[in-house]
Write an enzyme that holds these catalytic residues in place. Structure first.
Site, PDB file in Angstrom:
ATOM      1  N   CYS A   1       0.774  -1.158   0.126  1.00  0.00           N
ATOM      2  CA  CYS A   1      -0.140  -0.125  -0.088  1.00  0.00           C
ATOM      3  C   CYS A   1       0.836   1.326  -0.119  1.00  0.00           C
ATOM      4  O   CYS A   1       1.864   1.164  -0.684  1.00  0.00           O
ATOM      5  CB  CYS A   1      -1.003  -0.170   1.066  1.00  0.00           C
ATOM      6  SG  CYS A   1      -0.295  -0.321   2.763  1.00  0.00           S
ATOM      7  N   ARG A   2       0.448   2.327   0.988  1.00  0.00           N
ATOM      8  CA  ARG A   2       1.400   3.603   0.853  1.00  0.00           C
ATOM      9  C   ARG A   2       2.723   3.641   1.205  1.00  0.00           C
ATOM     10  O   ARG A   2       3.595   4.279   0.789  1.00  0.00           O
ATOM     11  CB  ARG A   2       0.605   4.689   1.487  1.00  0.00           C
ATOM     12  CG  ARG A   2      -0.867   4.788   0.754  1.00  0.00           C
ATOM     13  CD  ARG A   2      -1.860   5.841   1.693  1.00  0.00           C
ATOM     14  NE  ARG A   2      -3.123   5.822   1.009  1.00  0.00           N
ATOM     15  CZ  ARG A   2      -4.134   6.389   1.797  1.00  0.00           C
ATOM     16  NH1 ARG A   2      -4.088   6.259   2.969  1.00  0.00           N
ATOM     17  NH2 ARG A   2      -5.318   6.532   1.060  1.00  0.00           N
TER      18      ARG A   2
END
Length: 225
Positions: free
Chosen positions: A180-181
């Site tokens: 993810c981020r």
């Protein structure tokens, strides 16, 4: 230059440095920088993603802009924000890493936020090797707009909010690598737990898109989701 003048100019210099520190002295402003590290966004989108009302989000963004950490462009009536440079993303990543190493409260806060799933983790280099060898399904569980702004080559977009309803789209016998981020993003943790609950073999990239970009690994943009 007289000693008194030197002292004054030195104080002015360090006050100028401190102005940047003051701009970072807010968890919500750091969260906004983290979101902007994924790509350009409007004020509306940032406010929604950070759980802020428009007035508060705008005030935080103005503080960051005055400190030189973000830049803007106008498109009609909309203002789009972006990081002022990759050095801002590096500063954010370093700040988080230093805090985790030296502040006693951070590891416990991280554990409370991310939770524990016992999942295997792999490095960026290991993931790149598996992608080149075609040995993994790579899953980007960020919102679609972040995927389109930039993603790991070969990754497919499946936002974590949609994962439960679309899990049958994933091959049952494949090893699924989730990211993810960044290192402190909970989306990949939630996705791995969900996949494991459905009997899938899921492992996690040990950081995320922020660190991938900063390491100058290849990045694709756009494309089918």
């Amino acid at each position: 230059m007289a000693e008194g003048s030197k002292a004054r100019t030195k104080a002015q210099l360090y006050d100028a440095f401190a102005a940047g520190g003051k701009a970072l002295a807010s968890g919500k402003r750091l969260e906004l920088l983290d979101l902007l590290a994924q790509g350009e966004r409007t004020v509306d989108a940032l406010a929604k993603a950070a759980g802020l009302n428009l007035t508060t989000a705008s005030a935080h963004l103005q503080t960051l802009k005055q400190a030189g950490f973000v830049a803007t462009r106008r498109e009609g009536v909309r203002i789009h924000y972006r990081l002022a440079g990759d050095d801002v993303a590096r500063l954010l990543a370093l700040l988080c890493k230093v805090a985790e190493t030296h502040q006693a409260s951070v590891p416990a806060a991280r554990a409370a936020h991310l939770g524990e799933d016992g999942a295997q983790e792999i490095t960026r280099e290991e993931l790149a090797a598996r992608v080149r060898a075609g040995r993994a399904v790579v899953l980007d569980v960020r919102p679609v707009e972040e995927y389109l702004a930039g993603h790991i080559p070969g990754a497919r977009s499946l936002p974590v909010q949609e994962l439960a309803g679309r899990i049958d789209e994933l091959p049952e016998d494949a090893e699924i690598v989730v990211y993810c981020r960044g290192e402190h993003c909970v989306l990949a943790y939630d996705a791995v737990r969900l996949l494991a609950d459905h009997g899938r073999r899921a492992i996690r990239l040990n950081d995320g898109m922020l660190e991938w970009r900063l390491s100058e690994m290849p990045v694709d943009a756009g494309g089918p989701v």
